[in-house]
Every structure is written in C-alpha cells, then in structure tokens.
Design a protein around this motif. Structure first.
Motif, PDB file in Angstrom:
ATOM      1  N   SER A   1       0.896  -1.292   0.051  1.00 51.66           N
ATOM      2  CA  SER A   1      -0.098   0.127  -0.041  1.00 51.66           C
ATOM      3  C   SER A   1       0.788   1.149  -0.034  1.00 51.66           C
ATOM      4  O   SER A   1       0.592   2.316  -0.574  1.00 51.66           O
ATOM      5  CB  SER A   1      -1.070  -0.263   1.119  1.00 51.66           C
TER       6      SER A   1
ATOM      7  N   SER B   1      -5.653   2.243   3.581  1.00 52.50           N
ATOM      8  CA  SER B   1      -5.283   0.907   3.498  1.00 52.50           C
ATOM      9  C   SER B   1      -3.992   0.636   4.273  1.00 52.50           C
ATOM     10  O   SER B   1      -4.049  -0.407   4.984  1.00 52.50           O
ATOM     11  CB  SER B   1      -5.063   0.430   1.901  1.00 52.50           C
TER      12      SER B   1
ATOM     13  N   CYS C   1      -3.651  -1.752   7.529  1.00 54.86           N
ATOM     14  CA  CYS C   1      -2.807  -3.035   7.341  1.00 54.86           C
ATOM     15  C   CYS C   1      -2.130  -3.153   8.751  1.00 54.86           C
ATOM     16  O   CYS C   1      -1.632  -4.248   9.071  1.00 54.86           O
ATOM     17  CB  CYS C   1      -2.094  -2.934   6.123  1.00 54.86           C
TER      18      CYS C   1
ATOM     19  N   VAL D   1      -9.863  -3.576   5.048  1.00 47.03           N
ATOM     20  CA  VAL D   1      -8.718  -3.520   4.172  1.00 47.03           C
ATOM     21  C   VAL D   1      -8.966  -3.879   2.761  1.00 47.03           C
ATOM     22  O   VAL D   1      -8.487  -3.098   1.686  1.00 47.03           O
ATOM     23  CB  VAL D   1      -7.605  -4.476   4.569  1.00 47.03           C
TER      24      VAL D   1
ATOM     25  N   TRP E   1     -11.004  -0.599   1.196  1.00 48.49           N
ATOM     26  CA  TRP E   1     -10.014   0.378   1.062  1.00 48.49           C
ATOM     27  C   TRP E   1      -9.080   0.247  -0.385  1.00 48.49           C
ATOM     28  O   TRP E   1      -8.953   0.987  -1.055  1.00 48.49           O
ATOM     29  CB  TRP E   1      -9.044   0.640   2.146  1.00 48.49           C
ATOM     30  N   ASN E   2      -8.435  -1.072  -0.438  1.00 51.80           N
ATOM     31  CA  ASN E   2      -7.882  -1.339  -1.688  1.00 51.80           C
ATOM     32  C   ASN E   2      -8.470  -1.290  -2.921  1.00 51.80           C
ATOM     33  O   ASN E   2      -7.993  -1.070  -4.025  1.00 51.80           O
ATOM     34  CB  ASN E   2      -7.137  -2.801  -1.165  1.00 51.80           C
TER      35      ASN E   2
ATOM     36  N   HIS F   1      -2.398  -3.072  -5.757  1.00 57.25           N
ATOM     37  CA  HIS F   1      -3.601  -2.958  -4.609  1.00 57.25           C
ATOM     38  C   HIS F   1      -4.491  -4.277  -5.186  1.00 57.25           C
ATOM     39  O   HIS F   1      -4.966  -5.059  -4.351  1.00 57.25           O
ATOM     40  CB  HIS F   1      -4.856  -1.956  -5.074  1.00 57.25           C
TER      41      HIS F   1
ATOM     42  N   ASN G   1      -2.724  -6.871  -3.185  1.00 56.66           N
ATOM     43  CA  ASN G   1      -3.209  -6.690  -1.693  1.00 56.66           C
ATOM     44  C   ASN G   1      -4.391  -7.420  -1.349  1.00 56.66           C
ATOM     45  O   ASN G   1      -4.516  -8.194  -0.408  1.00 56.66           O
ATOM     46  CB  ASN G   1      -3.343  -5.134  -1.344  1.00 56.66           C
TER      47      ASN G   1
END
Length: 232
Positions: A17, A115, A119, A137, A140-141, A199, A202
C-alpha cells in the motif's frame, strides 16, 4: 493477537500500500505521461517539403498532468519551450475530464494511505469491528485500485478521443499548425498501472490471510501404569 502467518501477510500488504502511494505521487509530479513527435504542417507546406526534408519540420512533445514541454521544428532549427497545464492551458482542453483525472488520483492516494494504516492495525492486533479488519482492508484497496483505473482510463480517453496531444501542441500557435505523427505512453503512466496492480496484489494477500490451514495434531502416547511402577 494475530498469528505469525497473518502478521507477515498484513505487514507485506502495508508495504505494498505504501509503495502504491509513492508510485502515484511520483507519477503525478513527473511531466512525462506522454511523448510524441509533431510535424509543423504549415512550415512543410510553405516550402513544399518532400520526405527527406520533412525531418527539419518534425519536433517533439512531452507532457504530464501539470506541465510539459516541446521542441518546435519549423525549418529554422529547434526551439524549446515549456508550459504548464494549470491554470491557462486547461481552458483549451477538456477541463472537466482533466480535473477528474487529478481528482481520481488524489482520492486514490487517500485510500492508499487508509489501506496502509489498516494493514498496520491488523498486523498488530485483531480489530474488534469487522470494518477495521480484513473486510475493511479489502474495501480500501478496492476503492484505491478502482479510482486509479478510472484515472488511467480517463487519461487514455483524453488522449485518444479528445486529441489531448494535438490540443497541447497547438496551444497559442497562431501561425503554425502542428499534427501528431507519433505518440506513446511513458513510464509515469505505467506507474499508475503498476499502482493499481499493487492493490490487486493486496486483495490477493488478504484473501490468503483468511484461509484456515489444517493443523497437524500429534497423537500422545497414553501412559501405562503398572504395579511395579507404583512400588517405586
């Protein structure tokens, strides 16, 4: 407290991130999203230039979201100049679309930082609320990556559909007219694509963190007690 495996995954996700945040900031501040070759059409037509002579009328242009530059070749040698998109040139472009690109990236920067914070939180402890956990999480990603994709798509639309390079090349050109011979997306544009990919990585890491791996149980041997053991 989260397990060692989850700590590692969330720590890695926080690093991804933060890297995404850096990539967007660098891309926005660098004036090389697009480069191209421009032909001074007016100058070439004035002297009826043929193919070998057209080299004297082919210049270069580069630009980003906020600034850029070009080399004008109109038969009398190259003349370098720099320009800024805001506040004057943006009036000649598709203002709404260009501002939307900048806004999309700014929102993506915000969600990348959110993010990153979430995290870190999940790497340290197990949050009480679900929105602060893996679900948050992921959200937001997804939002950060989505806004980057919107920005990249909007920039491609501005270049291909609204002829952004040609409009910039002919800005404040009252005598000469320039046509675009070649244009290509440069590293800063691809940095945004890499940021969106980060992302997506992620999201994959968070999905892996939710997998429950089977635990291996060792069978303990039952102790047998005999009469001789009791005597001793």
């Amino acid at each position: 407290m989260p397990g060692c495996f989850k700590k590692t995954l969330f720590a890695l996700a926080s690093l991804v991130s933060f890297v995404s945040f850096i990539l967007i900031v660098v891309a926005m501040g660098t004036p090389k999203w697009m480069t191209g070759k421009i032909l001074c059409k007016t100058g070439a037509e004035l002297v009826n230039a043929t193919d070998p002579e057209l080299v004297k009328f082919i210049g270069e242009i580069y630009y980003g979201l906020f600034q850029g530059g070009k080399v004008r070749q109109c038969g009398l040698g190259g003349r370098r100049s720099k320009f800024t998109i805001f506040p004057h040139m943006v009036k000649k472009l598709n203002t709404g679309l260009h501002v939307m690109i900048v806004m999309f990236l700014c929102v993506a920067i915000f969600f990348s930082l959110v993010s990153f914070g979430f995290c870190i939180l999940n790497a340290i402890k197990v949050p009480y609320r679900a929105i602060k956990g893996p679900a948050g999480v992921c959200l937001w990603n997804f939002l950060a990556g989505g806004f980057i994709v919107l920005a990249v798509t909007s920039f491609m639309a501005a270049v291909k559909l609204h002829h952004l390079t040609e409009r910039i090349a002919n800005f404040r050109e009252n005598v000469f007219q320039f046509v675009i011979l070649e244009e290509q997306f440069e590293d800063c544009f691809w940095l945004c694509v890499a940021s969106a990919t980060a992302h997506a990585v992620n999201l994959l890491l968070i999905a892996i963190s939710g997998i429950r791996f089977p635990t291996i149980k060792t069978k303990t041997e039952e102790a047998s007690v005999t009469a001789e053991d009791i005597m001793y």
